[in-house]
Design a protein around this motif. Structure first.
Motif, PDB file in Angstrom:
ATOM      1  N   GLU A 124      37.345  47.739  42.304  1.00  0.00           N
ATOM      2  CA  GLU A 124      38.184  49.288  42.026  1.00  0.00           C
ATOM      3  C   GLU A 124      38.335  50.339  42.982  1.00  0.00           C
ATOM      4  OE1 GLU A 124      41.786  50.524  41.686  1.00  0.00           O
ATOM      5  OE2 GLU A 124      41.676  48.928  40.885  1.00  0.00           O
ATOM      6  N   LYS A 133      37.672  49.512  46.896  1.00  0.00           N
ATOM      7  CA  LYS A 133      39.446  49.744  47.101  1.00  0.00           C
ATOM      8  C   LYS A 133      39.811  51.550  47.406  1.00  0.00           C
ATOM      9  CE  LYS A 133      41.639  46.007  45.392  1.00  0.00           C
ATOM     10  NZ  LYS A 133      42.849  45.665  44.471  1.00  0.00           N
ATOM     11  N   LYS A 134      39.098  52.120  46.709  1.00  0.00           N
ATOM     12  CA  LYS A 134      39.291  53.466  46.583  1.00  0.00           C
ATOM     13  C   LYS A 134      38.203  54.586  47.732  1.00  0.00           C
ATOM     14  CE  LYS A 134      40.853  54.247  41.315  1.00  0.00           C
ATOM     15  NZ  LYS A 134      39.430  54.663  40.562  1.00  0.00           N
TER      16      LYS A 134
END
Length: 272
Positions: free
Chosen positions: A174, A177-178
């Motif tokens: 995550e 992805k950020k």
């Protein structure tokens, strides 16, 4: 044959330094007499004791053990002394055999890792792998080393062979992805033996694997490549990706020789 010998004569005869002979006298093992000029004179009895000292020192006995033996010398005491030393030698041999096994394993592991091809994707199947874990926020190599040391310190009674220990670190997909790169949220050891004491299990299954050589600054890009490859080949990602440090600063100071493996558990078969 003379009845008495001076210290320099004894020193040359036995190849023993005069300082050692004086030390033997100081601890009470030898008791040379003195002539009118205060020179030490060693008797035939002292020479006999030197033979015993030399033999027992070659077997590894301490001067205190030798003194106690000479003070109460008998067949029973001789046997007890030799049996006790035999036990010590057996313990040392056992320790040396364990050390040799560790060295052989490290040689095999390091040789295999050094010959491992990099920059290629493979799928590996693993059984359950019990692990010890330390949850912590890591953004720099120095923090990683500190976290690994902290985890080892916590479990050093179980991790006797740290050189061969499989070390890994989890990264958040995550975060990647950020655009949050180079952040790990835990380090862990994979335990080789089956055990009931562990923090978590890397579950049995297929793991998509990718190895790369060189510095850890490559890590974010390489992990993203792995995740992209999984998507391209239609494999479902089941867990967070992690790195395993196959060759690291335990083995070399040359970063170009570092070998890191990225793994992530994926679905058994890619969709048709």
């Amino acid at each position: 044959m003379k009845d008495y010998y001076k210290i320099n004569e004894i020193s040359k005869l036995y190849g023993i330094g005069t300082d050692s002979l004086r030390y033997y006298e100081k601890v009470g093992v030898l008791k040379p007499r003195r002539d009118k000029n205060d020179y030490r004179l060693y008797s035939l009895k002292d020479i006999y004791k030197l033979n015993v000292i030399r033999d027992l020192r070659q077997l590894g006995f301490s001067m205190q053990q030798i003194k106690e033996y000479l003070d109460c010398q008998s067949i029973d005491n001789t046997l007890q002394l030799l049996l006790k030393e035999q036990d010590v030698i057996h313990a040392q041999m056992k320790k040396l055999r364990i050390t040799e096994q560790i060295l052989r394993q490290r040689i095999r592991t390091l040789t295999k890792s050094a010959q491992t091809p990099d920059s290629c994707f493979t799928v590996k199947s693993f059984p359950d792998r019990p692990c010890l874990q330390l949850n912590t926020h890591i953004t720099r190599d120095e923090e990683m080393d500190f976290a690994v040391k902290k985890l080892h310190r916590k479990h050093e009674h179980r991790i006797h062979d740290f050189g061969n220990q499989s070390i890994g670190a989890y990264v958040s997909a995550e975060d990647l992805k950020k655009g949050i790169l180079g952040v790990f949220h835990s380090v862990f050891f994979i335990l080789e033996e089956k055990t009931k004491e562990y923090d978590f299990i890397l579950p049995t299954g297929d793991y998509l694997s990718y190895t790369y050589r060189g510095g850890y600054h490559q890590s974010p890009d390489r992990i993203l490549e792995l995740l992209a490859y999984a998507k391209e080949t239609g494999r479902q990602i089941l867990d967070e990706p992690f790195e395993l440090y196959l060759i690291d600063n335990r083995d070399t100071v040359l970063t170009e020789e570092f070998l890191t493996e990225i793994q992530v558990r994926v679905s058994k078969d890619s969709p048709k």
